[in-house]
Design a protein around this motif. Structure first.
Motif, PDB file in Angstrom:
ATOM      1  N   GLY A  17       7.124   7.322  -4.490  1.00  0.00           N
ATOM      2  CA  GLY A  17       7.329   6.130  -5.300  1.00  0.00           C
ATOM      3  C   GLY A  17       6.399   6.031  -6.482  1.00  0.00           C
ATOM      4  O   GLY A  17       6.544   5.153  -7.321  1.00  0.00           O
ATOM      5  N   ARG A  18       5.430   6.928  -6.594  1.00  0.00           N
ATOM      6  CA  ARG A  18       4.458   6.828  -7.677  1.00  0.00           C
ATOM      7  C   ARG A  18       5.037   7.303  -9.011  1.00  0.00           C
ATOM      8  O   ARG A  18       4.487   7.007 -10.064  1.00  0.00           O
ATOM      9  N   GLU A  23       0.820  -1.212   0.000  1.00  0.00           N
ATOM     10  CA  GLU A  23       0.000   0.000   0.000  1.00  0.00           C
ATOM     11  C   GLU A  23       0.850   1.257   0.000  1.00  0.00           C
ATOM     12  O   GLU A  23       0.490   2.258  -0.625  1.00  0.00           O
ATOM     13  N   SER A  24       1.986   1.218   0.676  1.00  0.00           N
ATOM     14  CA  SER A  24       2.835   2.406   0.772  1.00  0.00           C
ATOM     15  C   SER A  24       3.899   2.466  -0.319  1.00  0.00           C
ATOM     16  O   SER A  24       4.501   3.523  -0.529  1.00  0.00           O
ATOM     17  N   MET A  25       4.148   1.351  -1.007  1.00  0.00           N
ATOM     18  CA  MET A  25       5.178   1.299  -2.047  1.00  0.00           C
ATOM     19  C   MET A  25       4.582   0.706  -3.317  1.00  0.00           C
ATOM     20  O   MET A  25       4.642  -0.510  -3.539  1.00  0.00           O
ATOM     21  N   PRO A  26       4.000   1.497  -4.200  1.00  0.00           N
ATOM     22  CA  PRO A  26       3.390   0.952  -5.427  1.00  0.00           C
ATOM     23  C   PRO A  26       4.336   0.130  -6.289  1.00  0.00           C
ATOM     24  O   PRO A  26       3.889  -0.853  -6.906  1.00  0.00           O
ATOM     25  N   PRO A  27       5.642   0.451  -6.392  1.00  0.00           N
ATOM     26  CA  PRO A  27       6.503  -0.386  -7.262  1.00  0.00           C
ATOM     27  C   PRO A  27       6.773  -1.782  -6.716  1.00  0.00           C
ATOM     28  O   PRO A  27       7.295  -2.625  -7.448  1.00  0.00           O
ATOM     29  N   LEU A  28       6.466  -2.035  -5.438  1.00  0.00           N
ATOM     30  CA  LEU A  28       6.816  -3.325  -4.839  1.00  0.00           C
ATOM     31  C   LEU A  28       6.144  -4.484  -5.562  1.00  0.00           C
ATOM     32  O   LEU A  28       6.781  -5.515  -5.828  1.00  0.00           O
ATOM     33  N   ARG A  29       4.891  -4.344  -5.898  1.00  0.00           N
ATOM     34  CA  ARG A  29       4.154  -5.450  -6.523  1.00  0.00           C
ATOM     35  C   ARG A  29       4.702  -5.816  -7.899  1.00  0.00           C
ATOM     36  O   ARG A  29       5.039  -6.992  -8.140  1.00  0.00           O
ATOM     37  N   PRO A  30       4.821  -4.874  -8.856  1.00  0.00           N
ATOM     38  CA  PRO A  30       5.344  -5.272 -10.178  1.00  0.00           C
ATOM     39  C   PRO A  30       6.785  -5.750 -10.140  1.00  0.00           C
ATOM     40  O   PRO A  30       7.156  -6.677 -10.860  1.00  0.00           O
TER      41      PRO A  30
END
Length: 458
Positions: A216-217, A158-165
């Motif tokens: 991070g967005r 939730e706090s780091m959008p790049p983590l998932r991809p």
């Protein structure tokens, strides 16, 4: 599969009054790839826990009178063998007969193809594979922090959008090289996620200090992927430094008096020390004993990406930079074609040719596209002219040169990778390329890869 394993565990160990079955890992976080393991932890209720629905009052303390609880690994392995069938009873050729020969299976068709009880390891578990879907299942007992780690990863995502991809791309990178299994010295899913979290934490601080913002967005996924490989492939000091993601992330000395006992591995100095944020006395990286080899693999991936980003002429416009380090599987090609058809995208119509000249025709978004290739396999290079005709009859053409995989060409690419990755000028060009136009090819390729992911059938 989740429901079947859960019901089997409850039948084996006395029902919900005596234990709970919790899935965790990538299935719980949603970070699973096709073919990812399904992880379960079975937790027994003790007398002081009270069980569920008051069932704990009827239990003997520590389960002394229950042989299944006294030796849960072998008890559950026997239950799995009985429920799914003994390995060898089901011939792999029989899959053609399943459901009329289309390869789909029902619960009654599922059979056991592999079963092992792994006792002498940091986390003892029962590991088995179910045929014909080839689903791998890992079951451990009374291990702390499994579901809690999934909740922690949800908060990080939730706090780091790049983590998932990044997790999807790097998990596929590791699995394609068979270095993603902790019991063979590879990097497991949880360890990889903590490495990415630490990398993003430090990267956010660097960007904030330069006035770029730390949300991070705005991150370029291609740039982040290259920088991840650079950090863990050449810059990180595995001998002296450890990783913690607590308190916004920091590095600590492995040899400090209060850290040495836990994080200085007897396997050797070149190990990855990663503190478990849920248990600071646990080293998540202790099982990755092949880290020295994995670091070299990261370094090679970094040099490869830098070479192709710094020298865009090495690739034709249609080729993917990311495909140079991530193999494209037949399943990915199939799903890419399905997605293109759904969106009115690329659809191959016809292909043919003779005498070293091949002609292709396809449709891209409703437009007819033709291509002609000239050359023979022995020539090492081939020219290709592509022309597109739009709905209004407009025609545009371009000519590109595509390098084959000949020995001389491959050697030249590796020499370029080595020289561009080690020279400051090459690294500067790569940096500018990743921050502007050239990095877009990696981002696009990464996003295309993620769109091909499908949920594991459960």
């Amino acid at each position: 599969m989740v429901r079947r394993v859960t019901e089997l565990a409850l039948r084996t160990f006395g029902g919900k009054e005596h234990c709970e079955v919790l899935p965790f890992g990538s299935q719980a976080t949603g970070l699973c790839l096709p073919g990812s393991d399904i992880d379960f932890v079975i937790r027994f209720f003790k007398k002081e826990d009270g069980g569920k629905e008051g069932g704990g009052d009827e239990q003997e303390e520590d389960g002394d009178c229950d042989p299944a609880r006294s030796n849960p690994l072998h008890a559950f392995a026997d239950a799995v063998r009985e429920d799914f069938g003994v390995p060898g009873e089901f011939d792999a050729e029989d899959v053609l007969e399943i459901d009329g020969g289309n390869g789909s299976a029902t619960t009654d068709d599922e059979r056991l193809s592999y079963l092992e009880v792994i006792e002498h390891t940091r986390v003892p578990l029962v590991k088995f594979t179910v045929f014909p879907q080839n689903i791998d299942v890992d079951v451990c007992f009374d291990q702390p922090n499994g579901p809690e780690s999934a909740d922690l990863m949800h908060r990080f995502m939730e706090s780091m959008p790049p983590l998932r991809p990044l997790t999807f791309a790097l998990k596929y990178f590791l699995s394609s090289r068979d270095i993603n299994k902790p019991f063979t010295g590879g990097i497991g899913s949880y360890l990889l996620q903590l490495m990415i979290v630490s990398f993003l934490q430090h990267r956010s601080r660097e960007d904030a200090s330069r006035g770029c913002g730390a949300s991070g967005r705005h991150f370029n996924l291609g740039s982040l992927l290259v920088d991840f490989f650079e950090l863990y492939g050449s810059d990180f000091n595995y001998v002296t430094a450890g990783i913690s993601v607590r308190h916004d992330g920091y590095y600590f000395p492995k040899g400090a008096p209060d850290r040495r006992e836990v994080f200085c591995s007897p396997r050797g100095p070149f190990t990855l020390a990663v503190e478990n944020p849920l248990d600071v006395e646990m080293d998540v990286g202790a099982g990755a004993f092949r880290m020295q080899m994995i670091s070299r693999i990261f370094g090679h991936a970094y040099k490869t990406l830098v070479a192709y980003v710094s020298e865009p002429a090495l690739l034709s416009p249609e080729e993917s930079v990311l495909a140079r380090i991530l193999p494209v599987s037949p399943e990915m090609e199939k799903r890419r074609a399905m997605k293109a058809n759904e969106e009115g995208g690329e659809d191959w119509v016809a292909t043919g040719g003779a005498g070293g000249v091949r002609a292709h025709e396809r449709r891209v978004g409703g437009n007819a596209v033709g291509s002609i290739e000239r050359g023979t396999p022995s020539e090492g290079r081939k020219g290709r002219t592509t022309a597109a005709v739009g709905p209004q009859g407009r025609r545009g053409g371009r000519t590109t040169v595509e390098a084959s995989a000949g020995g001389e060409e491959t050697a030249e690419i590796l020499r370029r990778a080595e020289s561009t990755a080690t020279s400051s000028r090459g690294r500067g060009r790569a940096k500018r390329g990743r921050e502007t136009g050239n990095g877009t090819k990696i981002v696009t390729s990464c996003c295309q890869l993620l769109m091909l992911r499908t949920a594991l059938p459960v």
